[in-house]
Design a protein around this motif. Structure first.
Motif, PDB file in Angstrom:
ATOM      1  N   LYS A  58     -36.436  -2.919   8.992  1.00 40.14           N
ATOM      2  CA  LYS A  58     -35.792  -1.635   8.737  1.00 40.14           C
ATOM      3  C   LYS A  58     -34.287  -1.848   8.582  1.00 40.14           C
ATOM      4  O   LYS A  58     -33.746  -2.887   8.977  1.00 40.14           O
ATOM      5  CB  LYS A  58     -36.070  -0.649   9.871  1.00 40.14           C
ATOM      6  N   ILE A  59     -33.640  -0.828   8.021  1.00 37.09           N
ATOM      7  CA  ILE A  59     -32.194  -0.868   7.873  1.00 37.09           C
ATOM      8  C   ILE A  59     -31.524  -0.210   9.069  1.00 37.09           C
ATOM      9  O   ILE A  59     -30.498  -0.660   9.562  1.00 37.09           O
ATOM     10  CB  ILE A  59     -31.774  -0.186   6.555  1.00 37.09           C
ATOM     11  N   GLY A  60     -32.115   0.882   9.552  1.00 34.87           N
ATOM     12  CA  GLY A  60     -31.578   1.607  10.699  1.00 34.87           C
ATOM     13  C   GLY A  60     -32.589   2.629  11.174  1.00 34.87           C
ATOM     14  O   GLY A  60     -33.749   2.622  10.757  1.00 34.87           O
ATOM     15  N   VAL A  81     -37.657  -6.608  -0.919  1.00 30.79           N
ATOM     16  CA  VAL A  81     -38.146  -5.254  -1.138  1.00 30.79           C
ATOM     17  C   VAL A  81     -36.929  -4.370  -1.382  1.00 30.79           C
ATOM     18  O   VAL A  81     -35.913  -4.466  -0.692  1.00 30.79           O
ATOM     19  CB  VAL A  81     -38.977  -4.730   0.061  1.00 30.79           C
ATOM     20  N   VAL A  82     -37.015  -3.557  -2.416  1.00 34.42           N
ATOM     21  CA  VAL A  82     -35.987  -2.564  -2.713  1.00 34.42           C
ATOM     22  C   VAL A  82     -36.520  -1.218  -2.222  1.00 34.42           C
ATOM     23  O   VAL A  82     -37.710  -0.924  -2.387  1.00 34.42           O
ATOM     24  CB  VAL A  82     -35.690  -2.508  -4.225  1.00 34.42           C
ATOM     25  N   GLY A 103     -34.806 -10.844   6.619  1.00 36.65           N
ATOM     26  CA  GLY A 103     -34.604  -9.476   7.067  1.00 36.65           C
ATOM     27  C   GLY A 103     -33.216  -8.946   6.773  1.00 36.65           C
ATOM     28  O   GLY A 103     -32.880  -7.813   7.151  1.00 36.65           O
ATOM     29  N   ASP A 104     -32.368  -9.751   6.103  1.00 34.99           N
ATOM     30  CA  ASP A 104     -31.013  -9.311   5.767  1.00 34.99           C
ATOM     31  C   ASP A 104     -31.047  -8.180   4.744  1.00 34.99           C
ATOM     32  O   ASP A 104     -31.763  -8.263   3.740  1.00 34.99           O
ATOM     33  CB  ASP A 104     -30.187 -10.476   5.213  1.00 34.99           C
ATOM     34  N   ALA A 105     -30.252  -7.131   4.988  1.00 33.13           N
ATOM     35  CA  ALA A 105     -30.223  -5.956   4.109  1.00 33.13           C
ATOM     36  C   ALA A 105     -28.917  -5.914   3.328  1.00 33.13           C
ATOM     37  O   ALA A 105     -27.842  -6.201   3.864  1.00 33.13           O
ATOM     38  CB  ALA A 105     -30.390  -4.686   4.928  1.00 33.13           C
ATOM     39  N   THR A 106     -29.015  -5.551   2.038  1.00 33.45           N
ATOM     40  CA  THR A 106     -27.853  -5.424   1.166  1.00 33.45           C
ATOM     41  C   THR A 106     -27.883  -4.052   0.513  1.00 33.45           C
ATOM     42  O   THR A 106     -28.901  -3.636  -0.043  1.00 33.45           O
ATOM     43  CB  THR A 106     -27.863  -6.495   0.064  1.00 33.45           C
TER      44      THR A 106
END
Length: 595
Positions: free
Chosen positions: A289-291, A305-306, A326-329
């Protein structure tokens, strides 16, 4: 935006966001993503190239642009056009090679749903058209030769997805109550006689939605309600069998296949928070998850995954997450600096009949409060970007956002608890929030207002007529007030929903009248504000106009704001600013003793 200086409402409302109600699209070669964004104050299609440069497509065509979909070879883009806010969508195609855009459905007197799907050869579009009075499955050639119906399921259809081998189209339609159903329609060259198949479980039609074909067309993933929760199922075309991927607690929706077809992912909802889950065939289940906000519309690329993500401090934007690390951009950045709003608390309070009602609580520090009622009703408040609620809380008001009976997110029984009782038990649940606020020292008696939009606007008016002495006033945004008149003036698909959830209008006429605030406006004792759009197909402006005139004749205090050229969801930023500013001013007036 400086986080140490809280932005005002006008600044918050002008923060753009990527459309999270309809999907975006990724090019087949993954070189770019096209999405709907209101960055300029208008809904336009934008693209991000290789996750870096952001540019508008600058299509030379009138109307708000939504739901883009790349052709199989990536050379063209189909999308939906809303010309006047009425949701009577046109279907258009943009050709990247010639830089031309064509409305394939000009001068029509009927509507399309915004979801379309390309045939594998790129010559045809599967569309859902109301040309003959009900949203049915049509084929629309891209050469402009005109659409023709291929299947009428005799229930209003919402989504259509063409299989990669061209042999099938999966159609999602409305069913009983608020349920959905999936039919698999043969359209290609089959050996022998092949019939349309409806997804069943133990001999009964599944409440199923979000069809997604595997890359080899041998399987269809979907989200369906078997017990209390929506789970992810996979239907095998050859064996006609279904197996379940994950049947844990919480709703699982929006399944998506990896590009190789060896993995599947979905959105997992747990109360006000969501995440993304995925699993390779025979492998372990992973969760990222992002948050603590809301994730939606996931799509796989080769190794990422976008998806869309939003929370109380972030408007909806495109993100990508690396599946290994798991890094989010963040791919789009609608807001430069975060305003620093506090997350709402998830609370439960006692309803009129003793049942516990879930809600989000934005805790203020004053004696005033607002009960903010969501629409749908098949929806629920979660940790979303909500400028109005965050702004109200930031100036000291407590905001209670009930997920009343009829809301999604709390199981099948809760969602269906208001069937044949809309305007009854759901109103009771919202009104019970007043006692909770007072008993917990969050507000004083006479200092609590009520507001909401769509079904929330309807419930606002129900609160003001059924519990007139509880509220200091109410602002109803795009409400309906008269089940009988609203039903008569609605599209066929909206009429179908009304009958499924309130019964036949003639047989249940007494119920329909008893749940219509219009007939009880004489009970209103507090100031009323109504905000509506001229072209609203869901809650016609005539509902608010009629109520305004009746309230005036009764000597009640009432304001009406009618916005020309707008529909159910306002499209023009200047009208959004004006309407929300007027709503805030009204609430300030009744809560701050400025009457």
């Amino acid at each position: 935006m400086n986080p140490t200086r809280m932005p005002n409402l006008e600044q918050l409302l002008q923060v753009p966001y990527v459309d999270s109600g309809l999907p975006y699209t990724i090019a087949p070669d993954e070189s770019r993503i096209v999405f709907a964004w209101n960055k300029t104050g208008r809904w336009e299609l934008w693209q991000t190239t290789n996750g870096k440069e952001l540019t508008p497509l600058s299509l030379k065509i009138d109307g708000a642009q939504f739901a883009p979909k790349f052709s199989p070879d990536g050379s063209r883009l189909a999308f939906a056009l809303d010309l006047d806010g009425s949701e009577s969508y046109h279907i258009a195609v943009h050709d990247f090679n010639t830089d031309t855009t064509t409305d394939l459905t000009p001068d029509i007197l009927y509507a399309h749903q915004p979801n379309v799907s390309w045939s594998p050869d790129g010559q045809l579009l599967a569309v859902l058209s109301e040309a003959k009075g009900q949203f049915a499955l049509y084929i629309l050639p891209t050469d402009g030769s005109g659409e023709h119906m291929i299947r009428n399921i005799f229930h209003p259809c919402w989504d259509a997805v063409w299989s990669p081998d061209g042999l099938w189209i999966a159609v999602e339609s409305e069913a009983a109550a608020s349920d959905r159903s999936i039919h698999i329609v043969p359209v290609g060259r089959h050996k022998g006689k092949v019939y349309t198949t409806q997804l069943l479980w133990e001999g009964k039609a599944l409440n199923a939605q979000h069809p997604a074909w595997s890359p080899d067309s041998k399987s269809l993933a979907f989200s369906a309600e078997v017990n209390e929760w929506h789970d992810i199922g996979v239907f095998n075309i050859e064996s006609q069998e279904i197996h379940w991927v994950d049947q844990s607690a919480g709703d699982k929706t929006q399944p998506v296949w990896s590009r190789s077809g060896d993995g599947i992912g979905w959105i997992q909802a747990e109360g006000a928070k969501t995440s993304f889950k995925f699993q390779k065939r025979g492998g372990e289940l992973h969760q990222i998850k992002i948050g603590d906000g809301c994730h939606s519309f996931p799509q796989f690329t080769s190794n990422e995954v976008v998806l869309l993500y939003e929370d109380v401090n972030r408007p909806s934007d495109l993100w990508k997450i690396n599946l290994e690390s798991g890094d989010a951009t963040q791919l789009t950045k609608s807001l430069a600096e975060l305003p620093g709003f506090a997350l709402p608390e998830e609370v439960w309070y006692t309803g009129k009949d003793g049942v516990q009602v879930p809600a989000l609580l934005y805790r203020g520090n004053g004696r005033q409060a607002v009960i903010d009622i969501h629409g749908g009703p098949n929806w629920h408040y979660s940790n979303l970007w909500s400028p109005m609620m965050s702004h109200m809380a930031a100036q000291g008001w407590t905001v209670l956002a009930p997920n009343y009976r009829g809301s999604t997110g709390y199981g099948k029984k809760w969602q269906n608890a208001s069937r044949y009782d809309m305007g009854g038990v759901d109103t009771d649940d919202c009104a019970a929030g007043v006692k909770y606020l007072i008993d917990n020292g969050l507000a004083e008696k006479g200092k609590i207002a009520v507001t909401g939009r769509s079904h929330g606007g309807f419930l606002t008016m129900c609160c003001l007529t059924m519990y007139p002495h509880l509220f200091a006033g109410g602002s109803a945004v795009v409400p309906f007030l008269n089940w009988i008149k609203s039903h008569k003036n609605s599209r066929e698909d909206l009429q179908h929903w009304n009958i499924e959830n309130m019964g036949d209008p003639e047989e249940n006429r007494e119920l329909w009248i008893s749940r219509s605030p219009y007939f009880f406006l004489d009970r209103v004792v507090a100031p009323v504000q109504m905000i509506c759009g001229e072209n609203d197909p869901r809650c016609p402006a005539s509902e608010s106009i009629d109520a305004h005139d009746k309230l005036k004749n009764l000597g009640k205090e009432v304001d009406l704001h009618l916005y020309k050229g707008e529909g159910h969801s306002f499209l023009m930023i200047e009208n959004i600013l004006d309407a929300e500013t007027k709503r805030l001013e009204f609430l300030k007036k009744i809560l701050n003793d400025e009457q």
